[in-house]
Every structure is written in C-alpha cells, then in structure tokens.
Design a protein around this motif. Structure first.
Motif, PDB file in Angstrom:
ATOM      1  N   LYS A 272      36.996  23.393  74.099  1.00 30.25           N
ATOM      2  CA  LYS A 272      36.169  23.674  75.274  1.00 30.25           C
ATOM      3  C   LYS A 272      37.023  23.774  76.535  1.00 30.25           C
ATOM      4  O   LYS A 272      36.675  24.481  77.480  1.00 30.25           O
ATOM      5  CB  LYS A 272      35.112  22.572  75.448  1.00 30.25           C
ATOM      6  CG  LYS A 272      34.018  22.602  74.393  1.00 30.25           C
ATOM      7  CD  LYS A 272      33.037  21.467  74.610  1.00 30.25           C
ATOM      8  CE  LYS A 272      31.961  21.460  73.527  1.00 30.25           C
ATOM      9  NZ  LYS A 272      31.009  20.332  73.694  1.00 30.25           N
ATOM     10  N   LYS A 273      38.132  23.037  76.545  1.00 25.30           N
ATOM     11  CA  LYS A 273      39.004  23.032  77.720  1.00 25.30           C
ATOM     12  C   LYS A 273      40.121  24.063  77.622  1.00 25.30           C
ATOM     13  O   LYS A 273      40.650  24.506  78.639  1.00 25.30           O
ATOM     14  CB  LYS A 273      39.622  21.640  77.905  1.00 25.30           C
ATOM     15  CG  LYS A 273      38.605  20.532  78.146  1.00 25.30           C
ATOM     16  CD  LYS A 273      39.293  19.190  78.257  1.00 25.30           C
ATOM     17  CE  LYS A 273      38.313  18.079  78.615  1.00 25.30           C
ATOM     18  NZ  LYS A 273      37.342  17.827  77.541  1.00 25.30           N
TER      19      LYS A 273
ATOM     20  N   HIS B 234      42.100  14.330  78.092  1.00 24.47           N
ATOM     21  CA  HIS B 234      40.828  14.758  77.523  1.00 24.47           C
ATOM     22  C   HIS B 234      39.667  14.574  78.490  1.00 24.47           C
ATOM     23  O   HIS B 234      38.715  15.348  78.473  1.00 24.47           O
ATOM     24  CB  HIS B 234      40.526  13.967  76.246  1.00 24.47           C
ATOM     25  CG  HIS B 234      41.404  14.347  75.093  1.00 24.47           C
ATOM     26  ND1 HIS B 234      40.996  14.256  73.773  1.00 24.47           N
ATOM     27  CD2 HIS B 234      42.672  14.826  75.048  1.00 24.47           C
ATOM     28  CE1 HIS B 234      41.975  14.659  72.977  1.00 24.47           C
ATOM     29  NE2 HIS B 234      43.012  14.992  73.741  1.00 24.47           N
TER      30      HIS B 234
ATOM     31  N   GLY C 214      41.521  29.087  79.392  1.00 25.40           N
ATOM     32  CA  GLY C 214      42.569  28.241  78.858  1.00 25.40           C
ATOM     33  C   GLY C 214      43.767  29.035  78.382  1.00 25.40           C
ATOM     34  O   GLY C 214      43.942  30.211  78.700  1.00 25.40           O
TER      35      GLY C 214
ATOM     36  N   GLY D  94      40.693  17.047  81.796  1.00 25.42           N
ATOM     37  CA  GLY D  94      41.164  18.396  81.521  1.00 25.42           C
ATOM     38  C   GLY D  94      42.445  18.737  82.257  1.00 25.42           C
ATOM     39  O   GLY D  94      42.918  19.874  82.198  1.00 25.42           O
TER      40      GLY D  94
ATOM     41  N   ARG E  18      46.997  27.361  84.850  1.00 27.12           N
ATOM     42  CA  ARG E  18      46.161  26.324  85.461  1.00 27.12           C
ATOM     43  C   ARG E  18      46.541  26.114  86.931  1.00 27.12           C
ATOM     44  O   ARG E  18      45.661  26.018  87.794  1.00 27.12           O
ATOM     45  CB  ARG E  18      46.329  24.995  84.702  1.00 27.12           C
ATOM     46  CG  ARG E  18      45.746  24.966  83.310  1.00 27.12           C
ATOM     47  CD  ARG E  18      44.229  24.918  83.337  1.00 27.12           C
ATOM     48  NE  ARG E  18      43.668  24.755  82.008  1.00 27.12           N
ATOM     49  CZ  ARG E  18      43.305  23.592  81.488  1.00 27.12           C
ATOM     50  NH1 ARG E  18      43.474  22.487  82.180  1.00 27.12           N
ATOM     51  NH2 ARG E  18      42.770  23.538  80.295  1.00 27.12           N
TER      52      ARG E  18
ATOM     53  N   GLN F 109      37.548  30.420  78.138  1.00 22.23           N
ATOM     54  CA  GLN F 109      37.212  29.461  79.194  1.00 22.23           C
ATOM     55  C   GLN F 109      38.342  29.340  80.211  1.00 22.23           C
ATOM     56  O   GLN F 109      38.388  28.388  80.984  1.00 22.23           O
ATOM     57  CB  GLN F 109      36.935  28.082  78.576  1.00 22.23           C
ATOM     58  CG  GLN F 109      35.861  28.069  77.504  1.00 22.23           C
ATOM     59  CD  GLN F 109      34.518  28.506  78.028  1.00 22.23           C
ATOM     60  OE1 GLN F 109      34.165  28.228  79.162  1.00 22.23           O
ATOM     61  NE2 GLN F 109      33.751  29.205  77.198  1.00 22.23           N
TER      62      GLN F 109
END
Length: 244
Positions: A216-217, A109, A224, A112, A157, A222
């Motif tokens: 948000k992550k 958290h 994700g 990220g 990622r 975004q």
C-alpha cells in the motif's frame, strides 16, 4: 421547573463528559468503555433473564463477561477482542530494511517514511537526508545498478520532480534507465524477513499481512518505487516457499 433544571443538569454533564473524553488517554478511555460495556451487558442480561428470555440473556452475559476479561471459553473470546480492540491499533514499531552494495534503506511501517544511509565508499556512514539532490546525483555516478534503483525510490519520495530537473545528467537523466538492475543473487530468508520487517519464524498470516501493508505504501500506482515493490514481492514469495 423540575424539567428545566433536569435539562440544564443533563447539558452540563454532557458537556463535562465530552471534555473529559477529548483530553483522555486513549488507553484509559478504552478500558473505561470495556468495563462500562461489560457492566451494562451483564445488567441487561440479568434484566432479560429475570423475564425468562434465557436465549437472549445467556449470550449477553457471555459478551459482558468477556469485556470484563473473563470467558467461559478460556482465551478464545479474549483473543477475539485483542484482534479488534485497542491492542490491534498499537504501533508495533516495525521497520523494513533493504540493502545494496552502497545503500541501506529503511521504511517505517507506521509513518511510511523512507530513510537511507550510505554503507560503502568515501561517504559511508552518512544519511541520505544530509545530501542535496545535486550531491546525490553526483554520488550515484559510482553506484552499481541495484544501488541506483534503490536510490531512485528515495529520490521519488524526497524530490518528486527530480527526474525533470536532472534530464541529461550522468546518473539522473533519461539515460539512467540502462543502469537499473535486478537484485543480484537469490534472496535469503534473513533478507526477506528484514525487508518485510518481521522476526524469523513469522507465520503465513503475518507474512501476508506485512506484504499487504508495505505494498500500500510502495506500489508504483500509489507513487511508490517499482524496485522496492519488486523486492517486497520477492521477500513474500521467498518466505511463503519455506512454509510449504
């Protein structure tokens, strides 16, 4: 001449103070700020009170006492400070965990960072960071749809352009869309707590806060993962239903 000397002393003191602040431990600095602010507030309250301005002096005194750790209202003022002070910025070390048949994925958290581990098959026990893109694509050919969807989030990622580089490949090209699958079975409360990085018994406010932070992550807008974002939403809904 005295004015010039006083100016030089002030500059030296200011320079020294800035250097001390720059290299200070944030926790120590926060404690100093609270203590200094409390003393100043009490001094101002005494000065204003001496002039008969009790309507201003009393709130100032309460505020200063609260900064110093004492409150006539018990823990309420201290709790309010705790919500906005240094403790609110302290890392809780929370981690979210999502599992499928072949993969266990963990999201930190605070940073990220997304880390994965193989939990079934010949490569069980190895972390995803140990594999190259080509090795992961080959390995994924034996994955079920849910494991593949989970792996996609990791690949996005680590290898942002992996889709273009693997077009037409058995598990990674454009033909992979039909392999994506929704999670099988109804999510349990234990799974939901793991996904949100919470301990059993967390309240509605904690659940909502963890959900907002993760989205948000992980939200696709975004950069994700659609799959992980869907799992986070499902975890929130699962836990909030238990609080009705």
């Amino acid at each position: 001449m005295p004015t010039l000397i006083a100016g030089i002393v002030a500059v030296v003191l200011l320079y020294t103070a800035l250097n001390v602040i720059k290299g200070a431990d944030p926790k120590w600095l926060a404690k100093i700020v609270r203590s200094g602010g409390g003393v100043l507030a009490l001094a101002a309250a005494a000065f204003v009170g001496a002039k008969g301005e009790l309507a201003v002096a009393i709130p100032l005194a309460i505020f200063g006492a609260g900064l110093l750790g004492w409150s006539p209202f018990g823990a309420q003022l201290g709790s309010a400070w705790g919500n906005y002070g240094p403790a609110a910025w302290k890392s809780q070390g929370q981690k979210s965990q999502v599992r499928s048949q072949f993969i266990e994925m963990t999201l930190d958290h605070d940073t990220g960072a997304l880390h994965g581990r193989i939990i079934a098959g010949p490569e069980a026990g190895r972390v995803l960071d140990e594999f190259t893109l080509e090795e992961l694509i080959t390995l994924a050919r034996s994955f079920d749809g849910e494991s593949w969807s989970l792996l996609e989030g990791y690949l996005d990622r680590r290898f942002p352009a992996w889709r273009e580089n693997t077009q037409g490949a058995g598990a990674g090209g454009r033909g992979s869309e039909d392999r994506r699958a929704a999670p099988g079975g109804k999510m349990t409360a234990d799974e939901a707590y793991q996904i949100l990085g919470l301990k059993p018994g967390a309240g509605r406010e904690e659940i909502s806060r963890a959900h907002r932070g993760l989205m948000k992550k992980l939200h696709p807008d975004q950069g994700g993962s659609t799959y992980l974002a869907a799992r986070v939403n499902e975890a929130k809904d699962t836990l909030l239903r238990n609080h009705r």
